[in-house]
Enzyme design. Structure first.
Site, PDB file in Angstrom:
ATOM      1  N   GLU A 149       0.829  -1.200   0.000  1.00 45.95           N
ATOM      2  CA  GLU A 149       0.000   0.000   0.000  1.00 45.95           C
ATOM      3  C   GLU A 149       0.870   1.260   0.000  1.00 45.95           C
ATOM      4  O   GLU A 149       1.864   1.345   0.715  1.00 45.95           O
ATOM      5  CB  GLU A 149      -0.897  -0.020   1.246  1.00 45.95           C
ATOM      6  CG  GLU A 149      -1.966   1.053   1.268  1.00 45.95           C
ATOM      7  CD  GLU A 149      -2.963   0.841   2.401  1.00 45.95           C
ATOM      8  OE1 GLU A 149      -3.994   1.527   2.419  1.00 45.95           O
ATOM      9  OE2 GLU A 149      -2.705  -0.026   3.275  1.00 45.95           O
TER      10      GLU A 149
ATOM     11  N   ILE B 232      15.572  -7.116  34.511  1.00 45.76           N
ATOM     12  CA  ILE B 232      15.118  -7.867  33.351  1.00 45.76           C
ATOM     13  C   ILE B 232      14.730  -6.970  32.185  1.00 45.76           C
ATOM     14  O   ILE B 232      14.829  -7.368  31.019  1.00 45.76           O
ATOM     15  CB  ILE B 232      13.951  -8.804  33.744  1.00 45.76           C
ATOM     16  CG1 ILE B 232      13.818  -9.931  32.703  1.00 45.76           C
ATOM     17  CG2 ILE B 232      12.650  -8.024  33.905  1.00 45.76           C
ATOM     18  CD1 ILE B 232      12.952 -11.077  33.154  1.00 45.76           C
ATOM     19  N   ASP B 233      14.295  -5.727  32.443  1.00 47.73           N
ATOM     20  CA  ASP B 233      13.859  -4.861  31.341  1.00 47.73           C
ATOM     21  C   ASP B 233      15.035  -4.399  30.489  1.00 47.73           C
ATOM     22  O   ASP B 233      15.021  -4.539  29.259  1.00 47.73           O
ATOM     23  CB  ASP B 233      13.094  -3.652  31.892  1.00 47.73           C
ATOM     24  CG  ASP B 233      11.734  -4.034  32.446  1.00 47.73           C
ATOM     25  OD1 ASP B 233      11.157  -5.018  31.953  1.00 47.73           O
ATOM     26  OD2 ASP B 233      11.259  -3.364  33.378  1.00 47.73           O
TER      27      ASP B 233
ATOM     28  N   LYS C 158      -9.264   3.550  -2.717  1.00 48.80           N
ATOM     29  CA  LYS C 158      -9.649   2.734  -1.565  1.00 48.80           C
ATOM     30  C   LYS C 158     -11.043   3.140  -1.088  1.00 48.80           C
ATOM     31  O   LYS C 158     -11.358   4.327  -0.977  1.00 48.80           O
ATOM     32  CB  LYS C 158      -8.621   2.908  -0.437  1.00 48.80           C
ATOM     33  CG  LYS C 158      -8.740   1.901   0.696  1.00 48.80           C
ATOM     34  CD  LYS C 158      -7.551   2.041   1.645  1.00 48.80           C
ATOM     35  CE  LYS C 158      -7.574   0.977   2.734  1.00 48.80           C
ATOM     36  NZ  LYS C 158      -6.389   1.066   3.621  1.00 48.80           N
TER      37      LYS C 158
ATOM     38  N   SER D 208      20.918  -1.937  33.898  1.00 51.24           N
ATOM     39  CA  SER D 208      20.716  -1.865  35.346  1.00 51.24           C
ATOM     40  C   SER D 208      20.949  -3.181  36.063  1.00 51.24           C
ATOM     41  O   SER D 208      21.046  -3.208  37.287  1.00 51.24           O
ATOM     42  CB  SER D 208      19.286  -1.392  35.635  1.00 51.24           C
ATOM     43  OG  SER D 208      18.351  -2.395  35.263  1.00 51.24           O
ATOM     44  N   GLY D 209      20.963  -4.282  35.313  1.00 48.75           N
ATOM     45  CA  GLY D 209      21.010  -5.584  35.954  1.00 48.75           C
ATOM     46  C   GLY D 209      19.641  -6.179  36.161  1.00 48.75           C
ATOM     47  O   GLY D 209      19.504  -7.290  36.671  1.00 48.75           O
TER      48      GLY D 209
ATOM     49  N   CYS E 224      -6.067  -3.472   1.639  1.00 53.78           N
ATOM     50  CA  CYS E 224      -5.814  -3.629   3.071  1.00 53.78           C
ATOM     51  C   CYS E 224      -7.087  -3.760   3.910  1.00 53.78           C
ATOM     52  O   CYS E 224      -7.640  -4.835   4.040  1.00 53.78           O
ATOM     53  CB  CYS E 224      -4.952  -2.469   3.568  1.00 53.78           C
ATOM     54  SG  CYS E 224      -4.204  -2.781   5.201  1.00 53.78           S
TER      55      CYS E 224
END
Length: 720
Positions: free
Chosen positions: A45, A370-371, A114, A367-368, A175
């Protein structure tokens, strides 16, 4: 023998306003289609200007340059002996339409606007375009002079028509029209259209591909026919990633499928079909009765056969000729696990952003936790994709990689090792304070060593102390943490200054680390706030969650944990076990014998609960009261109504009073359907009556009256 036709559809990595690059990719896709013997080519598109031009669509320049690009395509031999379905904006009678321009042999056959526009979630098509509401009708469109000079045409049909070739009939669907209840392909199919094209700008969202595949299969299952689905791919310049996956469906089956995630700029998917299979599928009497009464479409006739030659029954010994392209047959569609989608989608998005921004790499405050770990692993995944593409001699990836790392164009450097390439372009930093633990410092360093990032480690206590002393000098009072006798206001302020100083340090190092390493340019700072923390407002405004872009800002904590577990095995990163087992903590308060800061305790809700709140609020459109009533049914077996009421009220209070933070969110990769991104996806006020007096009162009244059906053990109070 039937009528063999080779068809091609494509996924192109187009970029908004990159008319030169978009032109090259369109021409390349047509050339590949022709090499495979295809006589019909479909593109994504708005492929000429790029799908994500947004308010640039309102500029006359965008329409003008799109015509100029089309003139270049038509002036060459690219469209000879092939029908091409090409996307661009067109102004007709001073109205801007999102259009497909169908061309063949240097002529325009039809401009098809469209009819149903995407106008929710990430999409605002009705801000720029007007839907064509004259269904099954057409008008003359007078071409601009730059096109007239090439095609020698003054006017062409504009509207809801179909293309009739010597041997079949082609209909166009755009679409959103596939996703609507009354899709155009139904009426077109009943009127004899056998081949449908669909050009999309459909973004990636976790677990979304299944819906797209099922719609394609359903479109041809009852109706019969061949469906060619093309899609945009890559980062078009915004928060979404278009995940390609061009497909061809026939009679309810996916017969060809492209890659969903790829660094390849141009991908063409082709298949050779027998159009007689469509006709035999359509022999049922009920379908024939409906077709016999169907309203007709105007047909644009073109003296061209999609089947490549004349053939008769080969078994009888007669000669025949035909051109066969790449023939693909799939038993079933391919899907990635959600964890793998996280590994691939944001990684491809990061690569596009890096190479197109002309930056020298990425910087992450590690930071240590998980994020930031997830952000770092996604960058490592990007490096793995680059190394894989380089090993296959992808010239575009090699050229981009050499430029990014500062190698000359004629260099022999090949980024074949992901860890080595990661060391060149990825920079991480652990910013510790007296409140940081040895465990987080160790985890950050070990992860950086494992993936190969250029890592630095620093303590910023002197900076924090200097700001704290400055405040004491100016005001005459020195704030204290809560564990030292300070108030909640003091405690929060002392946490926030640490977080905000990390943002300042991050940008300083991002600007100067390339210089330290003898290179020019700067780094892009990556954010590491997940979608659930943003939803709750559990982050410091303008802290190190403020960055240039954020690859995990649209991903839930629950999905991030699953992604890290998946990466541990699939990327061979055993260090990730330590991140999965660690308690999430901001480490902004002093650790004592009786207190260790924990995210879920601070928030007053779990990350799993936040995912549920987010889904109900955004996807199911629940306000406070309707969310409460739904959760009474979902959680009533283990929580009392009054407990559920308190959780719902607490969520909405915190969400509302922190809503202003959504206006400054770092642009993030869109992945979850309940993203709170204020700037595009979640359009809501940012000043609320955060205690919702009317709504909360109703919740309390109902909760008090409902029986407690939870199974909480012997101390449960019976109210039945």
């Amino acid at each position: 023998m039937g009528h063999q036709i080779t068809l091609a559809t494509s996924s192109l990595n187009q970029w908004a306003m990159d008319f030169s690059g978009n032109l090259e990719r369109i021409i390349q896709s047509i050339a590949i289609a022709k090499q495979r013997g295809a006589t019909l080519r479909v593109g994504p598109e708005l492929e000429i200007p790029g799908y994500g031009c947004q308010d640039h669509f309102l500029e006359g320049d965008t329409v003008l340059h799109s015509w100029e690009v089309l003139a270049k395509i038509l002036s060459g031999d690219d469209t000879m002996n092939i029908i091409c379905d090409i996307g661009m904006p067109v102004t007709h009678k001073n109205v801007i339409y999102n259009c497909r321009v169908i061309v063949h042999n240097k002529k325009i056959l039809l401009i098809r606007p469209k009819m149903w526009l995407a106008n929710d979630g990430n999409y605002r098509e009705m801000r720029w375009f007007t839907p064509w509401m004259k269904h099954k009708q057409w008008e003359d469109h007078f071409l601009p002079r730059i096109i007239q000079a090439v095609t020698k045409q003054t006017k062409v049909p504009f509207g809801d028509c179909v293309i009739s070739t010597v041997d079949t009939c082609i209909g166009v669907e755009l679409c959103e029209e596939l996703f609507t209840p009354a899709s155009p392909h139904i009426d077109m199919g009943l009127d004899g259209v056998e081949i449908f094209t669909n050009s999309s700008g459909s973004h990636h969202e976790l677990r979304k591909l299944y819906t797209r595949v099922e719609l394609l299969k359903e479109a041809t299952l009852k109706l019969g026919g061949v469906y060619l689905y093309a899609n945009q791919k890559g980062c078009d310049g915004d928060r979404v990633y278009y995940d390609g996956c061009a497909m061809i469906a026939m009679n309810g089956h996916i017969i060809a499928q492209g890659a969903q995630f790829s660094l390849q700029d141009v991908e063409v998917v082709s298949a050779t079909i027998d159009i007689e299979d469509v006709r035999s599928k359509r022999t049922s009497k009920s379908r024939s009765m409906q077709a016999a009464s169907a309203e007709r479409y105007h047909r644009i006739e073109v003296p061209f056969a999609l089947s490549a030659g004349k053939f008769t029954d080969v078994a009888s010994g007669a000669e025949g000729e035909m051109s066969l392209g790449l023939q693909v047959r799939l038993s079933q569609a391919r899907f990635h696990e959600p964890e793998e989608e996280i590994a691939l989608g944001p990684a491809c998005w990061l690569w596009d952003y890096l190479r197109r921004s002309r930056a020298q790499g990425y910087f992450v405050p590690l930071s240590g936790g998980i994020d930031s770990c997830a952000t770092a692993v996604i960058v490592y995944s990007m490096c793995r994709l680059v190394a894989d593409a380089a090993s296959r001699a992808d010239h575009q990836v090699l050229a981009d990689a050499r430029r990014i790392v500062g190698e000359p164009e004629d260099s022999s450097y090949i980024p074949s090792d992901a860890k080595e390439f990661c060391n060149r372009i990825f920079h991480t930093c652990y910013m510790g304070t007296e409140n940081s633990s040895r465990e987080t410092r160790s985890r950050a360093k070990e992860l950086a060593t494992t993936i190969g990032s250029y890592h630095i480690d620093l303590n910023m206590d002197s900076l924090v102390t200097a700001v704290r002393d400055l405040f004491a000098y100016v005001t005459g009072v020195k704030p204290q943490f809560r564990v030292h006798g300070g108030s909640n206001a003091e405690n929060l302020a002392l946490q926030n200054i640490q977080a905000r100083l990390r943002m300042v340090i991050a940008y300083l190092f991002a600007q100067l680390l390339p210089w330290v390493r003898g290179r020019q340019g700067g780094l892009l700072v990556l954010g590491s706030a997940n979608v659930d923390e943003s939803l709750r407002g559990y982050f410091t405004k303008y802290d190190c969650s403020s960055a240039d872009i954020n690859p995990i800002g649209g991903i839930s904590k629950t999905d991030l944990k699953k992604f890290i577990a998946w990466s541990q095995t699939n990327f061979d990163l055993p260090i990730l076990t330590n991140f999965l087992n660690a308690t999430p903590t901001a480490e902004l308060e002093p650790i004592s014998e009786n207190y260790v800061q924990a995210d879920e305790a601070d928030m007053g809700m779990t990350y799993d609960e936040l995912s549920v709140f987010g889904r109900l609020r955004k996807v199911e459109q629940c306000g406070p009261y309707s969310m409460f009533t739904k959760l009474v049914h979902e959680w009533g077996s283990f929580l009392a109504p009054v407990q559920i009421a308190e959780k719902v009220k607490h969520f909405f209070f915190e969400h509302a009073r922190n809503r202003h933070k959504m206006t400054t969110l770092t642009p993030a990769y869109h992945a979850e359907s309940y993203s709170p991104d204020d700037n595009r996806f979640d359009l809501r006020p940012f000043l609320y009556p955060s205690r919702f007096p009317w709504q909360f009162k109703k919740i309390d009244e109902v909760a008090a009256a409902l029986p407690d059906r939870s199974n909480r053990g012997p101390d449960k109070t019976k109210t039945e």
